[in-house]
Design a protein around this motif. Structure first.
Motif, short mmCIF file in Angstrom:
data_model
loop_
_atom_site.label_atom_id
_atom_site.label_comp_id
_atom_site.label_asym_id
_atom_site.label_seq_id
_atom_site.Cartn_x
_atom_site.Cartn_y
_atom_site.Cartn_z
N ALA A 11 0.83 -1.20 0.00
CA ALA A 11 0.00 0.00 0.00
C ALA A 11 0.87 1.25 0.00
N THR A 12 1.96 1.22 0.75
CA THR A 12 2.86 2.37 0.79
C THR A 12 3.45 2.67 -0.58
N GLU A 13 3.82 1.63 -1.30
CA GLU A 13 4.37 1.81 -2.65
C GLU A 13 3.31 2.35 -3.61
N LEU A 14 2.07 1.90 -3.45
CA LEU A 14 1.00 2.43 -4.30
C LEU A 14 0.78 3.91 -4.01
N ILE A 15 0.81 4.28 -2.74
CA ILE A 15 0.62 5.68 -2.37
C ILE A 15 1.69 6.55 -3.02
N GLU A 16 2.93 6.08 -3.00
CA GLU A 16 4.03 6.85 -3.59
C GLU A 16 3.94 6.89 -5.11
N HIS A 17 3.68 5.75 -5.72
CA HIS A 17 3.71 5.66 -7.18
C HIS A 17 2.56 6.43 -7.83
N PHE A 18 1.36 6.34 -7.22
CA PHE A 18 0.18 6.96 -7.82
C PHE A 18 -0.23 8.25 -7.13
N GLN A 19 0.59 8.71 -6.19
CA GLN A 19 0.33 9.97 -5.48
C GLN A 19 -1.05 9.96 -4.82
N LEU A 20 -1.26 8.96 -3.97
CA LEU A 20 -2.53 8.80 -3.28
C LEU A 20 -2.49 9.49 -1.92
N LEU A 21 -3.64 9.91 -1.47
CA LEU A 21 -3.75 10.46 -0.13
C LEU A 21 -3.84 9.35 0.91
N SER A 22 -4.41 8.22 0.53
CA SER A 22 -4.53 7.09 1.45
C SER A 22 -4.77 5.82 0.64
N CYS A 23 -4.49 4.68 1.29
CA CYS A 23 -4.75 3.39 0.65
C CYS A 23 -4.80 2.32 1.73
N PRO A 24 -5.83 1.47 1.75
CA PRO A 24 -5.89 0.41 2.76
C PRO A 24 -4.80 -0.63 2.53
N GLN A 52 -8.92 2.10 -2.57
CA GLN A 52 -10.11 1.49 -1.97
C GLN A 52 -10.13 0.01 -2.33
N LEU A 53 -10.54 -0.84 -1.41
CA LEU A 53 -10.69 -2.26 -1.69
C LEU A 53 -12.11 -2.56 -2.15
N VAL A 54 -12.23 -3.21 -3.30
CA VAL A 54 -13.54 -3.54 -3.86
C VAL A 54 -13.49 -4.96 -4.42
N LYS A 55 -14.63 -5.48 -4.80
CA LYS A 55 -14.71 -6.84 -5.34
C LYS A 55 -14.60 -6.81 -6.86
N TRP A 56 -13.79 -7.72 -7.40
CA TRP A 56 -13.62 -7.81 -8.86
C TRP A 56 -14.78 -8.63 -9.45
N GLY A 57 -15.55 -7.96 -10.28
CA GLY A 57 -16.74 -8.55 -10.90
C GLY A 57 -17.88 -7.56 -10.75
#
Length: 226
Positions: A11-24, A52-57
């Motif tokens: 999640a930390t890497e996603l926050i840095e790579h995509f410039q997110l304010l937060s990520c679970p 955000q965590l969501v269901k695939w489908g």
């Protein structure tokens, strides 16, 4: 189509790579199958990009029950703005689906050979859609799907479809819920450049959604030089 992919990052890497304010938080995944809970990136007005965590489908808001999501893992880019299952999400509820790589199966002499396709550096961001479905009990189920398109030069020998992979400079236009320029958005649904993208065969063990771990993305020899 795109039926399996990997996201072996934090999640930390996603926050840095995509410039997110937060990520679970989520676990490293090497063989993500439909119906999984997966991280997506959306834009919240007055806030910014968040994970955000969501269901695939995808389960459209008008569905009678959530079982329809099993058939709506992918949406074809050519018709996504017209199909009843997807058109509202395409106009108003778009997301990014981060991935380290994805799998596709090449047919060779009547048999399916899995390949792992990934960027030589960094991560992919698939074009995705979101939908919110309210259960009779009042709970809200948020779901997603991956938009697909025709293959680029890397994918042509492997399969006739691939995920829509957006460029970083396209993220803002795609995520902006106020952007309802359908024709401009449809122009983004094209094969990405093959530059910086590689593919190689992997073990058929990934055919099972229960198989996980780094071994899923290991290159295997096929006997024909692949």
């Amino acid at each position: 189509m795109c039926g399996r992919y990997a996201l072996n990052t934090t999640a930390t890497e996603l926050i840095e790579h995509f410039q997110l304010l937060s990520c679970p938080e989520f676990g490293l995944r090497y063989n993500i199958a439909p119906a999984s809970q997966i991280p997506v990136i959306r834009f919240k007005p007055d806030t910014g990009r968040v994970g955000q965590l969501v269901k695939w489908g995808l389960v459209p808001s008008w569905a009678k029950d959530p079982s329809i999501g099993a058939k709506l893992n992918n949406a074809r880019g050519e018709t996504v703005s017209e199909k009843p299952s997807f058109k509202t999400s395409f106009a108003r509820h778009r997301c990014l689906i981060p991935a380290s790589g994805f799998y596709e199966w090449q047919t060779v002499a009547g048999k399916k050979r899995p390949y792992y396709i990934h960027p030589t550096d960094g991560m992919f961001a698939f074009a995705g859609l979101l939908a919110a479905w309210k259960a009779p009990g009042g709970e809200t189920l948020v779901t997603t799907c991956i938009i697909t398109t025709t293959p680029n030069e890397v994918m042509v020998p492997i399969h006739d479809r691939m995920p829509v992979i957006l460029e970083a400079e396209e993220y803002d236009a795609w995520l902006d819920p106020g952007n309802q320029d359908i024709e401009a958005l449809k122009l983004l649904l094209r094969p990405c450049s093959a530059e910086g993208m590689t593919a190689y065969p992997v073990s058929s063990a990934i055919n099972s959604g229960r198989v996980e771990g780094p071994e899923c993305v290991q290159h295997v020899e096929t006997g024909d030089g692949s």
